[in-house]
Design a protein around this motif. Structure first.
Motif, mmCIF file in Angstrom:
data_model
loop_
_atom_site.group_PDB
_atom_site.id
_atom_site.type_symbol
_atom_site.label_atom_id
_atom_site.label_comp_id
_atom_site.label_asym_id
_atom_site.label_seq_id
_atom_site.Cartn_x
_atom_site.Cartn_y
_atom_site.Cartn_z
ATOM 1 N N HIS A 197 0.653 -1.077 -0.057
ATOM 2 C CA HIS A 197 0.064 -0.084 -0.131
ATOM 3 C C HIS A 197 0.877 1.128 -0.156
ATOM 4 O O HIS A 197 0.575 2.291 0.780
ATOM 5 C CB HIS A 197 -0.849 -0.065 1.175
ATOM 6 N N THR A 198 1.958 1.118 -0.789
ATOM 7 C CA THR A 198 3.098 2.173 -0.593
ATOM 8 C C THR A 198 3.368 2.603 -2.193
ATOM 9 O O THR A 198 3.387 1.742 -2.974
ATOM 10 C CB THR A 198 4.133 1.644 -0.059
ATOM 11 N N SER A 199 3.516 3.890 -2.438
ATOM 12 C CA SER A 199 4.128 4.418 -3.742
ATOM 13 C C SER A 199 4.946 5.624 -3.525
ATOM 14 O O SER A 199 4.816 6.265 -2.219
ATOM 15 C CB SER A 199 2.886 5.060 -4.506
ATOM 16 N N THR A 200 5.862 5.873 -4.463
ATOM 17 C CA THR A 200 6.664 6.991 -4.107
ATOM 18 C C THR A 200 5.646 8.405 -4.482
ATOM 19 O O THR A 200 4.831 8.113 -5.307
ATOM 20 C CB THR A 200 7.911 7.025 -5.144
ATOM 21 N N LEU A 201 6.368 9.435 -4.189
ATOM 22 C CA LEU A 201 5.891 10.705 -4.334
ATOM 23 C C LEU A 201 5.673 10.773 -5.874
ATOM 24 O O LEU A 201 4.703 11.251 -6.505
ATOM 25 C CB LEU A 201 6.055 11.661 -3.373
ATOM 26 N N HIS A 202 7.104 10.710 -6.420
ATOM 27 C CA HIS A 202 6.990 10.734 -7.765
ATOM 28 C C HIS A 202 6.239 9.974 -8.846
ATOM 29 O O HIS A 202 5.653 10.499 -9.705
ATOM 30 C CB HIS A 202 8.509 10.733 -7.890
ATOM 31 N N GLU A 203 5.934 8.654 -8.428
ATOM 32 C CA GLU A 203 5.245 7.836 -9.226
ATOM 33 C C GLU A 203 3.756 8.172 -9.102
ATOM 34 O O GLU A 203 3.252 8.199 -10.069
ATOM 35 C CB GLU A 203 5.226 6.157 -8.642
ATOM 36 N N GLN A 204 3.315 8.437 -7.846
ATOM 37 C CA GLN A 204 1.786 8.864 -7.688
ATOM 38 C C GLN A 204 1.597 10.227 -8.673
ATOM 39 O O GLN A 204 0.573 10.458 -9.165
ATOM 40 C CB GLN A 204 1.551 9.120 -6.187
ATOM 41 N N ALA A 205 2.621 11.148 -8.570
ATOM 42 C CA ALA A 205 2.325 12.550 -9.202
ATOM 43 C C ALA A 205 2.386 12.384 -10.891
ATOM 44 O O ALA A 205 1.601 12.712 -11.415
ATOM 45 C CB ALA A 205 3.610 13.622 -8.744
ATOM 46 N N ASP A 206 3.284 11.292 -11.140
ATOM 47 C CA ASP A 206 3.303 11.115 -12.738
ATOM 48 C C ASP A 206 1.977 10.539 -12.878
ATOM 49 O O ASP A 206 1.342 10.820 -14.413
ATOM 50 C CB ASP A 206 4.181 10.112 -12.899
ATOM 51 N N LYS A 207 1.420 9.738 -12.255
ATOM 52 C CA LYS A 207 0.314 8.865 -12.336
ATOM 53 C C LYS A 207 -0.915 9.792 -12.666
ATOM 54 O O LYS A 207 -1.741 9.842 -13.498
ATOM 55 C CB LYS A 207 -0.183 7.737 -11.283
ATOM 56 N N MET A 208 -0.758 10.913 -11.816
ATOM 57 C CA MET A 208 -1.975 11.850 -11.580
ATOM 58 C C MET A 208 -1.824 13.080 -12.670
ATOM 59 O O MET A 208 -2.855 13.812 -12.807
ATOM 60 C CB MET A 208 -2.214 12.492 -10.182
ATOM 61 N N GLY A 209 -0.643 12.946 -13.329
ATOM 62 C CA GLY A 209 -0.179 14.223 -14.272
ATOM 63 C C GLY A 209 -0.218 15.465 -13.379
ATOM 64 O O GLY A 209 -0.345 16.594 -13.874
ATOM 65 N N TRP A 210 0.267 15.381 -12.079
ATOM 66 C CA TRP A 210 0.600 16.565 -11.230
ATOM 67 C C TRP A 210 2.141 16.665 -11.170
ATOM 68 O O TRP A 210 2.971 15.911 -11.187
ATOM 69 C CB TRP A 210 -0.152 16.253 -10.107
ATOM 70 N N SER A 211 2.354 18.019 -10.632
ATOM 71 C CA SER A 211 3.792 18.211 -10.200
ATOM 72 C C SER A 211 4.038 17.616 -8.795
ATOM 73 O O SER A 211 3.102 17.483 -8.074
ATOM 74 C CB SER A 211 4.005 19.639 -10.136
ATOM 75 N N ARG A 212 5.119 17.311 -8.489
ATOM 76 C CA ARG A 212 5.418 16.584 -7.095
ATOM 77 C C ARG A 212 5.018 17.592 -6.022
ATOM 78 O O ARG A 212 4.426 17.171 -4.943
ATOM 79 C CB ARG A 212 6.877 16.190 -7.162
ATOM 80 N N SER A 213 5.269 18.886 -6.191
ATOM 81 C CA SER A 213 4.997 19.997 -5.276
ATOM 82 C C SER A 213 3.597 20.171 -4.892
ATOM 83 O O SER A 213 2.905 19.997 -3.881
ATOM 84 C CB SER A 213 5.533 21.363 -5.280
ATOM 85 N N ARG A 214 2.758 20.033 -6.220
ATOM 86 C CA ARG A 214 1.281 19.878 -5.982
ATOM 87 C C ARG A 214 0.903 18.716 -5.106
ATOM 88 O O ARG A 214 -0.089 18.846 -4.249
ATOM 89 C CB ARG A 214 0.649 20.113 -7.172
#
Length: 150
Positions: free
Chosen positions: A60-77
């Motif tokens: 139940h874990t993901s990197t912030l970077h992977e999740q941001a890419d999946k959502m099309g968001w910046s890491r800061s957002r």
């Protein structure tokens, strides 16, 4: 606008413009309807996306970077959004052992319970605003078009 710049634009013909506008109307209608239904149970679309993605990941874990890419968001957002979710007890952050600057997003038990509660309502919303309005052949066409556009 100069005549030179205007001539360089490849304008949409009437068929292309109608198709584009119809696509936009459908996307907005379905997305806003399902978003309203999620809001009625206290979640945003982004909340649901993060929770459902984490629930499907090992540990139940993901990197912030992977999740941001999946959502099309910046890491800061996403980081700001994750902070709000963390405050609500839906996830926690952990250091990313492979990236000293990054972090892991980890689904909490409360986050999983929230997802379990929200999933039936969200699926009913997706059915009501999308699936049940289409024939099985339409779904196949939409999937094929989505693969092409993605």
């Amino acid at each position: 606008m100069s005549t030179k710049n205007r001539a360089a634009v490849h304008w949409l013909n009437p068929d292309e413009e109608r198709a584009w506008r119809a696509f936009r109307r459908v996307m907005i209608a379905v997305q806003s309807s399902t978003a309203q239904d999620l809001a009625a149970i206290g979640l945003s679309e982004a909340d649901y996306e993060v929770l459902s993605t984490l629930s499907e990941r090992p540990g139940h874990t993901s990197t912030l970077h992977e999740q941001a890419d999946k959502m099309g968001w910046s890491r800061s957002r996403l980081s700001r959004h994750a902070t709000r979710m963390e405050t609500r007890g839906l996830l926690r952050r952990a250091p990313d052992p492979t990236d000293g600057r990054g972090c892991l997003l980890v689904l909490t038990d409360q986050g999983m319970d929230t997802l379990r509660h929200a999933a039936p309502a969200h699926l009913a919303s997706v059915r009501r605003h999308f699936v049940d309005r289409l024939a099985p052949d339409d779904l196949v066409v939409i999937e094929r078009l989505a693969e092409r556009l993605a």
